[in-house]
Design a protein around this motif. Structure first.
Motif, short mmCIF file in Angstrom:
data_model
loop_
_atom_site.label_atom_id
_atom_site.label_comp_id
_atom_site.label_asym_id
_atom_site.label_seq_id
_atom_site.Cartn_x
_atom_site.Cartn_y
_atom_site.Cartn_z
N HIS A 58 0.84 -1.21 0.00
CA HIS A 58 0.00 0.00 0.00
C HIS A 58 0.88 1.25 0.00
CE1 HIS A 58 -2.56 3.16 1.84
NE2 HIS A 58 -3.52 2.59 1.12
N ASP A 273 -3.68 5.24 8.13
CA ASP A 273 -3.53 4.12 7.20
C ASP A 273 -3.89 4.55 5.78
OD1 ASP A 273 -6.22 4.36 7.89
OD2 ASP A 273 -6.55 2.22 8.23
N SER A 274 -4.96 5.34 5.64
CA SER A 274 -5.39 5.82 4.32
C SER A 274 -5.82 7.27 4.42
CB SER A 274 -6.55 4.96 3.80
OG SER A 274 -7.16 5.58 2.68
N GLU A 277 -9.41 7.78 2.98
CA GLU A 277 -10.50 7.33 3.83
C GLU A 277 -10.70 8.26 5.03
OE1 GLU A 277 -10.25 3.17 4.67
OE2 GLU A 277 -10.56 2.63 2.58
N GLN A 297 1.28 8.00 5.48
CA GLN A 297 0.44 6.83 5.64
C GLN A 297 1.25 5.72 6.31
OE1 GLN A 297 -2.88 6.84 2.26
NE2 GLN A 297 -0.85 6.62 1.37
N MET A 323 -8.51 -0.97 6.23
CA MET A 323 -8.42 -0.93 4.77
C MET A 323 -8.75 -2.29 4.18
SD MET A 323 -5.11 1.46 3.98
CE MET A 323 -3.91 0.23 4.52
#
Length: 349
Positions: A58, A273-274, A277, A297, A323
């Motif tokens: 990612h 993480d995102s 989002e 991230q 995620m």
């Protein structure tokens, strides 16, 4: 989008042949209950390996995952569709999950339940539909503890707020990555839940677990803190900003709900993480004081693309809200193990 190279296509074709030996792809699919997912599930060490590999992918942009889309029947309820394509794990699928914060009190049900669909990438046919709740419960603490190891590897104390399923797994997982831990503090508004966690894990993990006296006691006692509580629109702020000091690492998996927003806004580094989002949840109203400026991230930090902790007195907040790349990566392994073990019910299209 990730370009389909000749080498990658060959791997997917080999994956299709592997599946065809176990199931009639396009004619039937496998249904797996939660208990069957547990039976076929990877071990803690295997989940950590899968999640770390996927987070790094990612961070390197080796995936496709749109921000969550959903519907919202009530103000603090959301249903999210979470599709993902992770070529490195040969995985394509989608999780359908909902969050009802009042479920535990009102219906004696979990806050969230979900289903995960795994597809065969060459033809697109669903191969398996399975419970997604157990997979969510496993991949979530894996992210927390991998981030903790990268951001605060020398930590000797860890604090966990929320002692339900996620709390138990966070404590179980954290001893795998924070190798210098000497004491784990746990706290829940339900004292029986905290005591149950200690009783379940005290003989399993090689680190002392104690129940905290209060939110303040745990917040002031630990170098690394995490929380798995309810997710609601307006921050509850059970942990006050004045209890948090420079040098701590805070890794929530319950959005902006549990912590005083002042802490996240003043953090030296705010990692997520995102980014997409988190921006989506901000638009939904979950960050009424504004989303803090995102430094990096989580996957970028794990991949070494962005620096994590640079000094002992940095206050770092690393928010991971979940995620789908992780769900489908773990789901792919569960599916294959279930097929090998002969688990599940085969249903025709």
């Amino acid at each position: 989008m990730v370009k389909m190279t000749a080498d990658l296509q060959k791997r997917f074709e080999e994956e299709r042949e592997r599946l065809l030996k176990k199931i009639n792809v396009g004619k039937e699919f496998l249904y797996l209950t939660r208990d069957e997912c547990v039976k076929a599930g990877p071990t803690v060490d295997e989940i950590l390996e899968i999640v770390e590999e996927t987070l790094i992918a990612h961070g390197r942009q080796e995936y496709e995952m749109p921000a969550k889309i959903g519907v919202h029947p009530f103000d603090e309820v959301f249903y999210h569709a979470m599709p993902a394509y992770v070529p490195g794990r040969l995985a394509t699928g989608c999780k359908w999950i909902e969050c009802y914060p009042q479920n535990p009190q009102k219906y004696n049900m979990p806050q969230t339940t979900s289903l995960l669909t795994m597809n065969e990438t060459m033809c697109g046919a669903p191969v398996a539909v399975m419970d997604g709740t157990w997979i969510t419960a496993m991949r979530t603490p894996a992210v927390t503890v991998l981030a903790a190891a990268k951001l605060h590897p020398g930590a000797e104390t860890f604090g966990m707020f929320g002692c339900g399923v996620q709390g138990v797994e966070h404590v179980r997982f954290v001893v795998k990555t924070l190798k210098k831990l000497k004491k784990i503090y746990v706290y829940d508004v339900r004292p029986d839940a905290a005591e149950a966690l200690v009783n379940v894990l005290k003989d399993e993990i090689p680190v002392e677990i104690v129940t905290g006296d209060s939110f303040e006691h745990v917040a002031k006692s630990c170098e690394v803190l995490s929380s798995a509580t309810v997710i609601v629109l307006k921050p509850i702020a059970d942990v006050k900003d004045e209890w948090i000091s420079k040098g701590q690492t805070i890794i929530p998996c319950d959005l902006n709900t549990f912590w005083d927003p002042k802490t996240q806004l003043r953090a030296d580094k705010y990692i997520v993480d995102s980014t997409e989002e988190h921006e989506l949840f901000e638009k939904m109203g979950y960050f009424p004081d504004g989303l803090p400026k995102v430094y990096a991230q989580t996957g970028e930090v794990l991949a070494g693309l962005r620096t994590g902790r640079e000094s002992a007195d940095e206050l770092i907040v690393c928010s991971n809200i979940g995620m789908s790349v992780l769900d489908v990566a773990v789901g792919q392994t569960v599916m294959h193990k279930a097929l090998e073990m002969g688990l599940g019910v085969r249903l025709p299209f």
